[in-house]
Design a protein around this motif. Sequence first.
Motif, mmCIF file in Angstrom:
data_model
loop_
_atom_site.group_PDB
_atom_site.id
_atom_site.type_symbol
_atom_site.label_atom_id
_atom_site.label_comp_id
_atom_site.label_asym_id
_atom_site.label_seq_id
_atom_site.Cartn_x
_atom_site.Cartn_y
_atom_site.Cartn_z
ATOM 1 N N MET A 125 0.848 -1.204 0.000
ATOM 2 C CA MET A 125 0.000 0.000 0.000
ATOM 3 C C MET A 125 0.884 1.255 0.000
ATOM 4 S SD MET A 125 -3.374 0.625 2.219
ATOM 5 C CE MET A 125 -2.546 0.718 3.785
ATOM 6 N N GLU A 126 0.444 2.243 -0.761
ATOM 7 C CA GLU A 126 1.207 3.502 -0.839
ATOM 8 C C GLU A 126 0.425 4.608 -0.143
ATOM 9 O OE1 GLU A 126 2.901 6.667 -4.097
ATOM 10 O OE2 GLU A 126 1.694 4.990 -4.807
ATOM 11 N N GLU A 127 1.180 5.493 0.539
ATOM 12 C CA GLU A 127 0.527 6.619 1.214
ATOM 13 C C GLU A 127 1.115 7.909 0.691
ATOM 14 O OE1 GLU A 127 -0.089 5.366 5.673
ATOM 15 O OE2 GLU A 127 0.158 7.543 5.489
ATOM 16 N N ARG A 128 0.259 8.875 0.396
ATOM 17 C CA ARG A 128 0.799 10.166 -0.042
ATOM 18 C C ARG A 128 0.144 11.312 0.700
ATOM 19 N NH1 ARG A 128 0.888 10.857 -6.333
ATOM 20 N NH2 ARG A 128 1.636 12.886 -5.657
ATOM 21 N N LYS A 129 0.958 12.331 0.994
ATOM 22 C CA LYS A 129 0.428 13.529 1.665
ATOM 23 C C LYS A 129 0.410 14.663 0.653
ATOM 24 C CE LYS A 129 1.219 13.094 6.591
ATOM 25 N NZ LYS A 129 2.360 12.291 7.043
ATOM 26 N N LEU A 130 -0.737 15.301 0.510
ATOM 27 C CA LEU A 130 -0.845 16.414 -0.443
ATOM 28 C C LEU A 130 -1.464 17.624 0.245
ATOM 29 C CD1 LEU A 130 -2.332 14.351 -3.378
ATOM 30 C CD2 LEU A 130 -0.056 15.339 -3.352
ATOM 31 N N THR A 131 -1.094 18.816 -0.226
ATOM 32 C CA THR A 131 -1.724 20.035 0.283
ATOM 33 C C THR A 131 -2.724 20.510 -0.755
ATOM 34 O OG1 THR A 131 0.400 20.609 1.261
ATOM 35 C CG2 THR A 131 -1.271 22.334 1.221
ATOM 36 N N CYS A 132 -3.977 20.643 -0.338
ATOM 37 C CA CYS A 132 -4.994 21.108 -1.283
ATOM 38 C C CYS A 132 -4.781 22.597 -1.557
ATOM 39 C CB CYS A 132 -6.391 20.886 -0.716
ATOM 40 S SG CYS A 132 -7.680 21.507 -1.801
ATOM 41 N N ILE A 133 -4.929 22.987 -2.819
ATOM 42 C CA ILE A 133 -4.743 24.394 -3.165
ATOM 43 C C ILE A 133 -6.079 25.063 -3.475
ATOM 44 C CG2 ILE A 133 -2.400 24.048 -4.025
ATOM 45 C CD1 ILE A 133 -3.564 24.217 -6.860
ATOM 46 N N GLY A 134 -7.165 24.371 -3.140
ATOM 47 C CA GLY A 134 -8.500 24.875 -3.464
ATOM 48 C C GLY A 134 -8.853 26.184 -2.778
ATOM 49 N N CYS A 135 -8.342 26.413 -1.587
ATOM 50 C CA CYS A 135 -8.626 27.649 -0.867
ATOM 51 C C CYS A 135 -7.512 27.879 0.149
ATOM 52 C CB CYS A 135 -10.010 27.590 -0.210
ATOM 53 S SG CYS A 135 -10.034 26.740 1.365
ATOM 54 N N PRO A 136 -7.487 29.058 0.781
ATOM 55 C CA PRO A 136 -6.356 29.381 1.671
ATOM 56 C C PRO A 136 -6.204 28.450 2.875
ATOM 57 C CG PRO A 136 -7.605 31.360 1.151
ATOM 58 C CD PRO A 136 -8.376 30.207 0.612
ATOM 59 N N LEU A 137 -7.214 27.666 3.174
ATOM 60 C CA LEU A 137 -7.120 26.760 4.305
ATOM 61 C C LEU A 137 -5.982 25.757 4.095
ATOM 62 C CD1 LEU A 137 -8.608 26.503 6.937
ATOM 63 C CD2 LEU A 137 -10.110 24.829 5.905
ATOM 64 N N GLY A 138 -5.782 25.333 2.863
ATOM 65 C CA GLY A 138 -4.667 24.448 2.526
ATOM 66 C C GLY A 138 -4.658 23.151 3.310
ATOM 67 N N CYS A 139 -5.769 22.407 3.296
ATOM 68 C CA CYS A 139 -5.852 21.152 4.051
ATOM 69 C C CYS A 139 -4.745 20.186 3.646
ATOM 70 C CB CYS A 139 -7.208 20.487 3.796
ATOM 71 S SG CYS A 139 -8.583 21.457 4.380
ATOM 72 N N GLU A 140 -4.170 19.536 4.669
ATOM 73 C CA GLU A 140 -3.209 18.467 4.410
ATOM 74 C C GLU A 140 -4.029 17.191 4.236
ATOM 75 O OE1 GLU A 140 0.098 18.919 4.253
ATOM 76 O OE2 GLU A 140 0.021 21.034 4.816
ATOM 77 N N ILE A 141 -3.953 16.629 3.053
ATOM 78 C CA ILE A 141 -4.801 15.477 2.765
ATOM 79 C C ILE A 141 -3.946 14.216 2.595
ATOM 80 C CG2 ILE A 141 -6.600 14.570 1.237
ATOM 81 C CD1 ILE A 141 -7.258 17.431 0.483
ATOM 82 N N GLU A 142 -4.371 13.131 3.262
ATOM 83 C CA GLU A 142 -3.650 11.861 3.157
ATOM 84 C C GLU A 142 -4.412 10.914 2.254
ATOM 85 O OE1 GLU A 142 -1.765 11.281 7.432
ATOM 86 O OE2 GLU A 142 -2.354 9.367 6.488
ATOM 87 N N VAL A 143 -3.705 10.390 1.279
ATOM 88 C CA VAL A 143 -4.349 9.457 0.347
ATOM 89 C C VAL A 143 -3.686 8.097 0.496
ATOM 90 C CG1 VAL A 143 -5.214 9.298 -2.003
ATOM 91 C CG2 VAL A 143 -4.028 11.363 -1.262
ATOM 92 N N LYS A 144 -4.498 7.052 0.574
ATOM 93 C CA LYS A 144 -3.943 5.701 0.559
ATOM 94 C C LYS A 144 -4.268 5.062 -0.775
ATOM 95 C CE LYS A 144 -3.411 4.757 5.386
ATOM 96 N NZ LYS A 144 -4.312 4.788 6.546
ATOM 97 N N LEU A 145 -3.242 4.446 -1.369
ATOM 98 C CA LEU A 145 -3.400 3.835 -2.693
ATOM 99 C C LEU A 145 -3.019 2.363 -2.624
ATOM 100 C CD1 LEU A 145 -1.321 6.624 -4.345
ATOM 101 C CD2 LEU A 145 -3.656 6.214 -5.053
ATOM 102 N N LYS A 146 -3.746 1.559 -3.374
ATOM 103 C CA LYS A 146 -3.371 0.151 -3.517
ATOM 104 C C LYS A 146 -3.404 -0.141 -5.006
ATOM 105 C CE LYS A 146 -4.194 -4.011 -0.829
ATOM 106 N NZ LYS A 146 -5.135 -4.593 0.126
ATOM 107 N N GLU A 147 -2.275 -0.576 -5.524
ATOM 108 C CA GLU A 147 -2.154 -0.817 -6.968
ATOM 109 C C GLU A 147 -2.744 0.332 -7.768
ATOM 110 O OE1 GLU A 147 -3.927 -4.608 -6.927
ATOM 111 O OE2 GLU A 147 -2.212 -5.328 -5.774
ATOM 112 N N LYS A 148 -2.307 1.530 -7.417
ATOM 113 C CA LYS A 148 -2.704 2.758 -8.113
ATOM 114 C C LYS A 148 -4.187 3.109 -7.942
ATOM 115 C CE LYS A 148 1.217 3.582 -10.392
ATOM 116 N NZ LYS A 148 2.126 3.261 -11.405
#
Lengths: 424, 122
Positions: B1-24
């Motif tokens: 399983m892969e985990e990625r952390k991304l910062t949303c750029i949708g608004c100034p709040l800039g939520c830190e979002i964690e995504v879990k991926l399995k085989e893409k």
Amino acid sequence: MREYDVVIIGGGPAGLAAAASAKKNGIDQILIIERDHELGGILNQCIHNGFGLHTFHEELTGPEYANRFIDEVKKLKITYKLNTMVVNITKSKVVTYMNSLEGMIEIQAKTIILAMGCRERSRGALNIPGYRPAGIFSAGTAQRFVNIEGYMPGREVVILGSGDIGLIMARRMTLEGAKVKVVAELMPYSGGLKRNIVQCLNDFNIPLKLSHTITKIHGKDRITGITLSKVDQKGSPMKGTEEYYSCDTLLLSVGLIPENELSDNMGIELDTVTSGPNVNESLETNIEGVFACGNVLHVHDLVDFVSEEASLAGKNAARFIKKLKVGKNNDLGKIIELKSENGIRYTVPGIIRLDQMDDTVVIRFRVAGVYKNCYISVYFDKERVIHKKKTVVAPGEMESILLDKAKLNDYPQLSQITIKLEEV
Amino acid sequence: MEERKLTCIGCPLGCEIEVKLKEKQIISIIGNTCKRGELYVREEVTNPSRIVTSTVKVENGKIPMVSVKTQNTVPKGKIFECIKELKTISIKAPVKIGDIIIENSANTGISIIATKNVEVSE
Ligand SMILES: Cc1cc2nc3c(=O)[nH]c(=O)nc-3n(C[C@H](O)[C@H](O)[C@H](O)COP(=O)(O)OP(=O)(O)OC[C@H]3O[C@@H](n4cnc5c(N)ncnc54)[C@H](O)[C@@H]3O)c2cc1C
Ligand code: SF4
């Protein structure tokens, strides 16, 4: 002396929008004076995209955005002078400009719109110990070198300050083949837009070090490296946290300040927070008939708001001239003061003259820090009349509220409007 | 399983979002405050793409460089290739906003166009 109805100092987005608006409001004798060899101002060097989402609902690059306004000014047959520098303005609105064709010329203006933009804070204000070797540039200067002149100031880069220009340049230099090692920011948060942090730094794995500053510059003739230190809550460097980075270029992106020399010399009152003129609801300074808009008034992050503000200045200049023609003086009437408190750094405008106000007036302001889940509150004297919930506010993003004349008229005793942040 | 952390750029709040991926395949998204954050992350994880802007040398123009952009977004992984191609060319003035500078840049199917007018030098 040649006379003009409106003389606009600066042909950037503010000057262009102000000119177009004055013309559309019925004024013909307009002159824009620009010291550069082309119109468009700072946008000419901002080749990245992201401009104009509010105005045109599409993402334009800086030059494209500028061109829309340049085209309009040309279509409206507004006269402008390029390669011409304004060197002095008097209280009685005599403008002295200089260029190689005409030499030094004086003209008489009925109204003046100040639209000179801003300049970057210089390294002198920074107080970094060490020699002053070559290879240290402001981020905007580097942007000009790379994007306009097509030459790279260096290959191994450190950037101090995480304002948008610094972030944009981190990406730009990386794309041009340089290695950007680190972006250091004194504050515990970045002054730049989230989008720029993600797309200019994260995309290229450039580290952003918050609460860090440069404590030493290495190298005598050319910079060879810097020492970076962590700072404590008071912003003082902490012993034992020093890290060395080698580099041949240091870019400073430590803030912008309105270009206020002409304004100051002519006796315009400047605000201590913005360093731009104090203005009323019409964006008029303390000198009657002299207006200000864009970055010369207060530093903007979005050019859309510059254009909006400048149109208002143009319209008000036109209105001022029409009043002169019918011989009506601008008597002051009732004045309401705007006060910023508790987390709000300043407001533009600073006063509202009720008689002169349109149906609505936009109050723009900046907050002093990052606050989550708060309210922006507006008090009419002691009574709270606006209480707007915000999930987050940050110093890097200008805020605004809209005031209605009808509502102001409901409070005949009103003498002061206070804007403040309140916790939930 | 892969985990990625991304910062949303949708608004100034800039939520830190964690995504879990399995085989893409995305199996979980946490940290976003609103729906836009989820859409952003889905796009960023499956097909990250950007508008690329740069400059190209101009011959015989009033200014030495003209600014350019990709007409549409290109895959993130192609950014450097697009830029590299631009380095190898120069164009002749006059240039008009919207002029195509390179067709099908780096085989992305996207053209690169001028974003500034450049007149011929006198
Ligand atoms: C480097 C940088 C990057 C930016 N990036 C973005 C972005 O990504 N997105 C966004 O929306 N906004 C961005 N902005 C903000 C936006 O571009 C500015 O807010 C906007 O350009 C300000 O317009 P202006 O007309 O007030 O100033 P300017 O564009 O600076 O124009 C002022 C003009 O006045 C002229 N002038 C000054 N003094 C004189 C004088 N004495 N005589 C004659 N002419 C004079 C100058 O030459 C200049 O052309 C950026 C700003 C800067 C500085
Ligand atoms: S998830 Fe929603 S609230 Fe969070 S940053 Fe993105 S757009 Fe803003």
